[in-house]
Design a protein around this motif. Sequence first.
Motif, PDB file in Angstrom:
ATOM      1  N   UNK A 194       0.848  -1.168   0.015  1.00 26.16           N
ATOM      2  CA  UNK A 194      -0.079   0.021  -0.017  1.00 26.16           C
ATOM      3  C   UNK A 194       1.027   1.163  -0.005  1.00 26.16           C
TER       4      UNK A 194
ATOM      5  N   UNK B 256      -1.159  11.658  -2.161  1.00 26.60           N
ATOM      6  CA  UNK B 256      -1.989  12.940  -2.134  1.00 26.60           C
ATOM      7  C   UNK B 256      -3.266  12.990  -3.122  1.00 26.60           C
TER       8      UNK B 256
ATOM      9  N   UNK C 160      -9.047  13.890   0.350  1.00 26.19           N
ATOM     10  CA  UNK C 160      -7.801  14.475   0.427  1.00 26.19           C
ATOM     11  C   UNK C 160      -6.668  13.667   0.471  1.00 26.19           C
TER      12      UNK C 160
ATOM     13  N   UNK D 112      -5.003   5.878  -1.158  1.00 27.20           N
ATOM     14  CA  UNK D 112      -4.211   4.483  -0.768  1.00 27.20           C
ATOM     15  C   UNK D 112      -4.169   3.942  -2.040  1.00 27.20           C
TER      16      UNK D 112
ATOM     17  N   UNK E 272       5.973   6.076   1.105  1.00 22.80           N
ATOM     18  CA  UNK E 272       5.639   5.382   2.533  1.00 22.80           C
ATOM     19  C   UNK E 272       4.993   4.125   2.013  1.00 22.80           C
TER      20      UNK E 272
ATOM     21  N   UNK F  81       3.452   0.233   3.099  1.00 26.47           N
ATOM     22  CA  UNK F  81       3.237  -0.688   3.835  1.00 26.47           C
ATOM     23  C   UNK F  81       2.702  -1.925   3.394  1.00 26.47           C
TER      24      UNK F  81
ATOM     25  N   UNK G 119       2.902  12.108   6.261  1.00 20.91           N
ATOM     26  CA  UNK G 119       2.669  10.900   6.540  1.00 20.91           C
ATOM     27  C   UNK G 119       4.053  10.102   6.933  1.00 20.91           C
ATOM     28  N   UNK G 120       4.049   9.528   8.006  1.00 19.96           N
ATOM     29  CA  UNK G 120       5.266   8.560   8.561  1.00 19.96           C
ATOM     30  C   UNK G 120       4.838   7.164   8.566  1.00 19.96           C
ATOM     31  N   UNK G 121       5.829   6.385   8.207  1.00 22.16           N
ATOM     32  CA  UNK G 121       5.521   5.045   8.320  1.00 22.16           C
ATOM     33  C   UNK G 121       4.700   4.513   9.545  1.00 22.16           C
TER      34      UNK G 121
ATOM     35  N   UNK H  72       0.855   5.531   8.783  1.00 27.54           N
ATOM     36  CA  UNK H  72       0.170   4.854   7.605  1.00 27.54           C
ATOM     37  C   UNK H  72      -0.258   3.758   7.922  1.00 27.54           C
ATOM     38  N   UNK H  73      -1.438   3.499   7.057  1.00 26.30           N
ATOM     39  CA  UNK H  73      -2.205   2.069   7.117  1.00 26.30           C
ATOM     40  C   UNK H  73      -2.721   1.907   5.773  1.00 26.30           C
ATOM     41  N   UNK H  74      -3.108   0.696   5.499  1.00 26.00           N
ATOM     42  CA  UNK H  74      -3.865   0.327   4.146  1.00 26.00           C
ATOM     43  C   UNK H  74      -5.123   0.790   4.234  1.00 26.00           C
ATOM     44  N   UNK H  75      -5.732   0.863   5.338  1.00 27.95           N
ATOM     45  CA  UNK H  75      -7.026   1.029   5.535  1.00 27.95           C
ATOM     46  C   UNK H  75      -7.449   2.577   5.623  1.00 27.95           C
ATOM     47  N   UNK H  76      -8.376   2.910   4.982  1.00 29.38           N
ATOM     48  CA  UNK H  76      -8.807   4.447   4.639  1.00 29.38           C
ATOM     49  C   UNK H  76      -9.199   4.967   6.116  1.00 29.38           C
TER      50      UNK H  76
ATOM     51  N   UNK I  46      -6.463   5.707   8.697  1.00 32.13           N
ATOM     52  CA  UNK I  46      -5.617   7.044   8.106  1.00 32.13           C
ATOM     53  C   UNK I  46      -6.550   8.189   8.298  1.00 32.13           C
ATOM     54  N   UNK I  47      -7.885   8.210   7.938  1.00 34.29           N
ATOM     55  CA  UNK I  47      -8.737   9.206   8.173  1.00 34.29           C
ATOM     56  C   UNK I  47      -8.694   9.595   9.818  1.00 34.29           C
TER      57      UNK I  47
ATOM     58  N   UNK J 186      -4.244  18.694   6.553  1.00 36.15           N
ATOM     59  CA  UNK J 186      -3.819  17.943   5.178  1.00 36.15           C
ATOM     60  C   UNK J 186      -2.809  16.759   5.584  1.00 36.15           C
ATOM     61  N   UNK J 187      -2.963  15.643   5.302  1.00 42.94           N
ATOM     62  CA  UNK J 187      -1.750  14.722   5.120  1.00 42.94           C
ATOM     63  C   UNK J 187      -1.103  14.929   3.648  1.00 42.94           C
ATOM     64  N   UNK J 188       0.345  14.833   3.843  1.00 40.86           N
ATOM     65  CA  UNK J 188       0.919  15.080   2.537  1.00 40.86           C
ATOM     66  C   UNK J 188       1.809  13.799   2.388  1.00 40.86           C
TER      67      UNK J 188
END
Lengths: 145, 444
Positions: free
Chosen positions: A7, A11, A41, A44, A65, A67, B387-389, B392-396, B399-400, B421-423
């Motif tokens: 994953x 942006x 926003x 993934x 990044x 995953x 975003x940092x490791x 971060x997740x594979x699930x929306x 992360x939301x 804002x996550x960038x």
Amino acid sequence: MKLQQLSVFLENRPGRLGAPLEAIAAAGINILTLSLADTAQFGILRLIVREWDKAKAILEQAGWIVNLTEVVAVEVPDRPGGLAGVLDVIEGAELNIEYVYAFSLRRDDKAVLIFRFEHPDQAIQVLLGQGLHVIDGDELMGYVG
Amino acid sequence: MLRELWNDAEGGFHPASAPDFLPTEALREVQLRRLRAVVAHAYEKVPLYRTRMDERGLTPAAIQGLADIARLPFTVKADLRDTYPFGLFASPMSDVVRLHASSGTTGKPIVVAYTREDVEVWSEVMARTLAACGLHRGDILQNAFGYGLFTGGLGAHYGAETLGATVVPISGGNSDRQIMLIRDFGVSAICCTPSYFTHLVERAGELGVDLRALPLRIGIFGAEPWTDAMRDHIEAAAGIRVFDIYGLSEIIGPGVASECGEQNGLHIFEDHFYPEIIDPETGEVLPDGAEGELVLTTLSKRAMPMLRYRTRDITALIAEPCPCGRTLRRMRRIGRRSDDMFIIRGVNVFPSQVEAALLAVEGTLPHYQIILSRQQGLDQMAVEVEVTPEVFSDKVGALEGVRARLAKSIEHILGIRVELRLVEPRSIARSEGKAKRVIDRRNG
């Protein structure tokens, strides 16, 4: 039996999807399938690739990044009701699905779905017990040649 | 000097550190003697000081005790701009051996001058700074402060040579080379801005270099406000001890104050720089312990003496003795500058408050930037967070959730709504000097 899914955080703005895909393609790595989940926003990007460890290293080196998640590929009869039958099994066993997406490739009269389960090992036991075909990495790679 | 008799190569103090331990009474005597001399020098040579003192009916004879300093007028940054370039010089150019200048965010830079004696004092206070941070002869110091008009590079350089440490004058930038030299030279100490070192730690990780496994043991950071949480993060990530130093070009450059091994407040080298804390609104002098704006007077500068210079830095003086034995008063770490502050919808906001909010959620400080804009006449504040490791997740949904928690944490501290804002990683520009935390697009 599990597959490794990559994953990547993106942006949500024009042109962001192409760059990671190009980086993987430039390394000669075949992308078997992908899915994109997005909000207003961010997005993934989820990828199933042939050499996931090499692809992960390339993406991270380039600054993304990444995953790593274990997902399960299940063969589904490609006819009306085929998916419903699989979902019946999953719901009957009260397995929690985080998300699911379809594999882009079809062979014969079958399709392949990629499941992200909360508990993949337990899910595999249930699916196998119900006689469903769970496809492992080697078999999947064999299909795409 | 009989260098072979010093024990400073084994970690003892360098002789330059002696004034750090003066009995308080002797220190006050030195301060008063120097104050009277510098006021007389400034009055005689600099028209701006003479005019302002004359307006108040003051002559240098008005300074009888240290408390009389409060009778003198303040000097502010605008005075340096208004007299650009050389209007505040108190020495003829034939005695000036060095000029430095600030980059200056608006219009003209400010220019500062040094006589040979000034450079010697600067070298001495920087040697005392480095010694207080635990450096000694035999250490290899990588000086990643910028060399040039900025005072950081040359200030640290002269201080390190005075101390007898080995300097690697790499200056700022070229991170891959910085990491290569840290590893290949067995560098034991580095000085730079905390934000640049954070970037180096990040880059070392990408290059597969584990800083914790290298001889590097001391980080000396300054030139921008930072937090204790950032210190903890850096110390753990790099396996080093990290010290805060303080200075500003108008006074001398780096070398005004430094932490010691206690890492609990910065000792001001007050035999050369006399500190006061004032109420920034009224100008009234506040007692030790009270928070306010730091005002500094140079006690020994010749080429460009500064009388009661308002630093815009918010801190407090600590008069209690320090376990390290130094008798110099300490100032609290500067978490904020009064001119870093911005006002949005009537609320005073310091970037350090946003930092605290981000730290509370993530545990470490991510790269971030505050963007101010005006939409339909209304001020908007957006915070971009890389975003940092770790988050971060594979699930929306997950992360939301991170995004919402960060926004809520900031809103909770500031009491105003922010757009979070996550960038993508590295999308926020890295600085090689002072980090640019706030982008204000409200003008126009």
